[in-house]
Design an enzyme around this catalytic site. Structure first.
Site, PDB file in Angstrom:
ATOM      1  N   GLU A 199       0.804  -1.225   0.000  1.00 37.86           N
ATOM      2  CA  GLU A 199       0.000   0.000   0.000  1.00 37.86           C
ATOM      3  C   GLU A 199       0.832   1.266   0.000  1.00 37.86           C
ATOM      4  OE1 GLU A 199      -2.756  -3.204   1.318  1.00 37.86           O
ATOM      5  OE2 GLU A 199      -0.682  -2.651   1.820  1.00 37.86           O
ATOM      6  N   HIS A 236     -11.003  -5.808   9.471  1.00 35.09           N
ATOM      7  CA  HIS A 236     -11.771  -5.527   8.264  1.00 35.09           C
ATOM      8  C   HIS A 236     -13.023  -4.711   8.559  1.00 35.09           C
ATOM      9  CE1 HIS A 236      -9.386  -9.102   7.240  1.00 35.09           C
ATOM     10  NE2 HIS A 236      -9.483  -8.740   5.972  1.00 35.09           N
TER      11      HIS A 236
END
Length: 658
Positions: free
Chosen positions: A397, A464
Site C-alpha cells: 500500500e 476488516h
C-alpha cells in the site's frame, strides 16, 4: 584514480568539472554562513559531487530527478538560480517553500526536480508513478531517484523496486552508499557485500559504480539512460562513495576512524579529476582561475540578493489558503432519467463515468483488474479501459499511494482502492506526510483519491471493520468524504476525482448492497462541504454520517413523536458547520452519532465547535454516542454490543427529556 574518457568530448569533460566545482564552492561558503548563524542547518555532500553531477548531466532537462540532502549538484546542474537556493535555505519567500520547509525538502516543476521528505522511502514509489505516466503516454523518458544506503532498509525501498520490476518501469534507483546512516556504519545496516546484489531478487539489472569517478558515473549513466529510453526497465545502481562530513554539521564525524577519512580524502572526486584534466591539458591554469572567479562572483552576487530580501512575513489567510490547491467546483447537474440502484452500483457507475470523463485517470489496487475487486466495483473495467489504466498492484500500500502521487506530479489523475480501509495503515506515511503536505510545502497538487471500504456490522472482525476517518480528519491537507446514500456517493465521487487535492473517500461495506435509491443515470457532481438535512423538526438536532445515518433514521421511524433535524454530514473535511450551527440555534439540543469509537472522533470536534460558537443557544448538554472503546469484535453478539445502535435510542430519549 583512473580516468577513461570513453569517447566523451573535451567540452563535456570540462563541463563535468565546472558542474562539480560549483556545488563544492557553494558548500564551502554555506559552512562559513552556518558558523555565522546565517543559515540554520546544513547537510554536506562534499566528496559526493560526482554522483549528482554525473546523473544530472546524463539526463534530459525534461526528465524528473528525485534527489536527497547531499545532491546539491543536481540542483546546480539543472541551473536553478542560486539566489533562489540561498533564499530557500534562509527561509525567504523567493525560495521554493515560502519558508515552510527547509534545506532540500522541496520540488520544482520548472526544473523537473522532486525533493525528498525526511521519511525518505516514499520518494522511491513517487518515482515509479512518474515513470508510469511516461509509459502510459508512450514517452521515451527515464526517471532517476536517489536514496542512501540507510534508506534501503525501509520497506518503501523494497515495495518500490518490486512495483518497478513488475510493471517494467523506466526508473534508475540510485543508491549513494556513503558509509554511514547518520552514525551507523554499513555493517550494522545490512548483511551483504553490495546493495546492488539485491537487484537480482527483483529480476532487475544492477551495477556497482565508483561514485567518486565522474567519468565512470557519467559514461555509465549516459549509456543506461539511452538504453532505458529505448527499452523501458528499472535498474538498480549502487554508487560507492563516502560522507566526508557529519550527517549534518552538528553531528560531527568523531565516530569515523581517522584512517578511513584519510583514505577517502585521497579519493576526492573534484581534486583528482582536476588533476586529470590538467595532465590531459583540458584544464589550463588560466581557465581554472577564471572559472573559480566566475563562480565566486555568482555566489556573492546571488547571496547579496538573498540577504537583501526581507524576512518572510506571516499572513494567516495565506497560510490557511495554501494548504489546498484552489479548486473551482464545476457543477454537472443530474439528468432526469434515474434508476434504482445500490450504493455499490452507484460508486461503480460514478467511477466508470469518471474514467470516461478523464482519459488520463488511472485506477490502482489489489485484485481490481481481471477479478473486478473484492466488492466487484471495478468489474468489467479492465475490458472497458485496458490494463494500463486499471492496474492490479502487489500488496504494498505504501508504494502504491506514493506511485499515485507520482502520477499526479506527472500530470495524471489516480484513484487507489484500499481493499479494506483498515489496510491503509501500511500506507499511512505517504498519505499524511506526502499527499497531505505537498501543496502547502511546495505548491504541488496531489490529484489522488483513495477509496476506503470501511465499517462494521458485517461480522468481519478487528482488521476488516474499522471506520478510521478520524485518522485523516486530523491531518491538514486531506479532504474526507463519507456518503450514506447512493445518490450522494456517485456525485461526490465525481467531485473527488475532479478535485486536484487528496481525498479519502469512505464507502461503508454494510451499505454496499443494502441501501437502494433512485440515482440519475448520467454523470453529475455534488459539492463538498454541504451537509444534507434529511429530516426537519424543532425538538432536537441529530448529526451523523455513514451507516450511522441509517441507524438514526430507524430510530426516528420508531419514535414518530420526536421532531428532529437529522443532518447527514456527507463530507467531514470540509465540514459544513453552518448547517449544524443553524440547526442547533433552532432546536437548542444536539446529539452526535458516529460509528467510530468515541474518544478523539469527529463527534468530539463537532461538540467542541458547537460549545464554542453556539453555547448560549443550548438548552441541554451536548451528547455524543459512539462505539465502545475496543477493537471491532467478530462474534455478532459482541459486535452488536460494540456498535452504538441500541445505545443511541436511549441517549436520544434522555436528551429529549432533559
Amino acid at each position: 584514480m583512473r580516468y577513461q574518457n570513453k569517447g566523451i568530448s573535451e567540452a563535456v569533460q570540462l563541463s563535468l568539472y565546472v558542474n562539480m566545482l560549483k556545488p563544492r564552492m557553494i558548500e564551502e561558503k554555506m559552512l562559513i554562513l552556518l558558523r555565522q548563524g546565517k543559515i540554520s542547518k546544513w547537510f554536506s555532500g562534499i566528496g559526493q559531487e560526482a554522483i549528482s553531477v554525473g546523473v544530472a548531466m546524463a539526463m534530459n532537462e525534461d526528465e524528473y530527478i528525485l534527489p536527497m540532502h547531499r545532491n546539491l549538484g543536481v540542483f546546480t546542474t539543472r541551473k536553478i538560480p542560486l539566489y533562489r537556493l540561498f533564499a530557500q535555505w534562509q527561509g525567504k519567500a523567493s525560495g521554493f517553500t515560502k519558508g515552510r520547509d527547509r534545506s532540500f525538502h522541496f520540488g520544482t516543476q520548472e526544473y523537473k526536480i522532486v525533493g525528498m521528505i525526511s521519511h525518505l522511502g516514499p520518494q522511491l514509489g513517487v518515482a515509479d508513478g512518474i515513470a508510469l505516466a511516461d509509459v502510459i503516454r508512450k514517452r521515451k523518458k527515464v526517471t532517476a531517484v536517489f536514496t542512501g544506503e540507510g534508506g534501503t532498509s525501509e520497506g518503501d525501498f523494497h515495495e518500490a523496486l518490486n512495483i518497478a520490476s513488475v510493471w517494467n518501469l523506466p526508473v534508475l534507483f540510485c543508491i549513494e552508499n556513503n558509509g554511514y546512516g547518520l552514525s551507523t556504519p554499513t555493517n550494522e545496516q545490512y548483511n551483504c557485500e553490495h546493495l546492488a546484489d539485491r537487484g537480482a531478487g527483483y529480476g532487475m539489472e544492477s551495477y556497482v559504480i565508483d561514485g567518486n569517478n565522474i567519468l565512470e558515473v557519467y559514461s555509465m549513466m549516459d549509456r543506461l539512460c539511452k538504453s532505458v529510453r529505448s527499452k523501458p526497465r528499472p535498474i538498480l545502481l549502487e554508487f560507492k562513495t563516502f560522507r566526508m562530513r557529519g550527517h549534518e554539521e552538528a553531528s560531527g564525524t568523531k565516530y569515523v576512524p581517522q584512517d578511513l577519512l584519510d583514505q577517502w580524502a585521497a579519493k576526492d572526486p573534484l581534486e583528482n579529476y582536476a588533476e586529470y584534466l590538467r595532465n590531459a591539458e583540458i584544464l589550463t591554469e588560466e581557465a581554472e582561475v577564471r572559472i573559480k572567479k566566475e563562480i565566486i562572483h555568482e555566489i556573492d552576487e546571488h547571496l547579496q540578493i538573498a540577504f537583501e530580501e526581507e524576512v518572510i512575513q506571516n499572513n494567516e489567510s495565506v497560510e490557511l489558503n495554501d494548504v489546498f490547491k484552489r479548486f473551482e467546483y464545476e457543477e454537472y447537474r443530474p439528468n432526469k432519467e434515474t434508476k434504482k440502484i445500490r450504493l455499490v452500483d452507484a460508486i461503480s457507475e460514478g467511477l466508470k463515468q469518471s474514467m470516461k470523463t478523464h482519459d488520463e485517470l488511472v485506477i490502482m489496487g489489489q485484485d481490481i483488474a481481471d477479478y473486478g475487486g473484492v466488492f466487484k466495483i471495478t468489474d468489467g473495467f479492465m475490458e472497458a479501459f485496458g490494463k494500463e489504466r486499471v492496474r492490479n498492484t502487489p500488496i504494498c500500500e505504501s508504494a502504491v499511494v506514493s506511485a499515485a502521487m507520482g502520477l499526479s506530479i506527472n500530470g495524471m489523475k489516480a484513484v487507489v482502492e484500499m481493499q479494506f480501509a483498515d489496510f491503509v495503515s501500511t500506507g499511512f506515511n505517504p498519505v499524511v506526510n506526502y499527499l497531505a503536505k505537498s501543496h502547502y510545502r511546495w505548491n504541488e497538487k496531489a490529484d489522488v483519491v483513495i477509496r476506503m471500504p470501511c465499517g462494521g456490522d458485517v461480522g468481519a472482525g478487528p482488521f476488516h471493520s474499522q471506520t478510521n476517518e478520524a485518522w485523516f480528519t486530523k491531518t491538514p491537507g486531506l479532504k474526507v468524504v463519507y456518503p450514506a446514500f447512493p445518490y450522494d456517493a456517485k456525485g461526490l465521487l465525481a467531485t473527488a476525482i475532479n478535485d486536484p487535492n487528496p481525498v479519502l473517500f469512505f464507502e461503508h461495506k454494510a451499505l454496499y448492497r443494502s441501501i437502494y435509491q433512485e440515482v440519475p443515470t448520467a454523470y453529475y457532481t455534488l459539492p463538498f462541504g454541504k451537509a444534507a438535512l434529511l429530516r426537519e423538526g424543532n425538538d432536537i438536532t441529530i448529526v451523523s454520517y455513514g451507516a450511522a445515518v441509517h441507524w438514526a433514521l430507524d430510530t426516528l421511524h420508531k419514535h414518530t413523536e420526536l421532531e428532529a433535524d437529522l443532518i447527514d454530514l456527507r463530507t467531514l473535511a470540509p465540514l459544513d458547520t453552518d448547517t449544524i450551527y443553524a440547526s442547533v440555534r433552532k432546536t437548542g439540543k444536539l446529539i452526535i452519532l458516529q460509528e467510530d469509537t468515541l474518544f478523539g472522533g469527529v463527534a468530539s470536534d463537532i461538540s467542541a465547535l458547537v460549545m464554542e460558537n453556539c453555547f448560549e443557544y443550548l438548552d441541554a448538554p451536548i451528547k455524543r454516542v459512539a462505539s465502545l472503546e475496543t477493537p471491532v469484535p467478530f462474534a455478532k453478539t459482541l459486535e452488536n454490543n460494540y456498535l452504538p445502535k441500541a445505545r443511541f435510542e436511549q441517549a436520544l430519549l434522555d436528551l429529549q427529556a432533559y
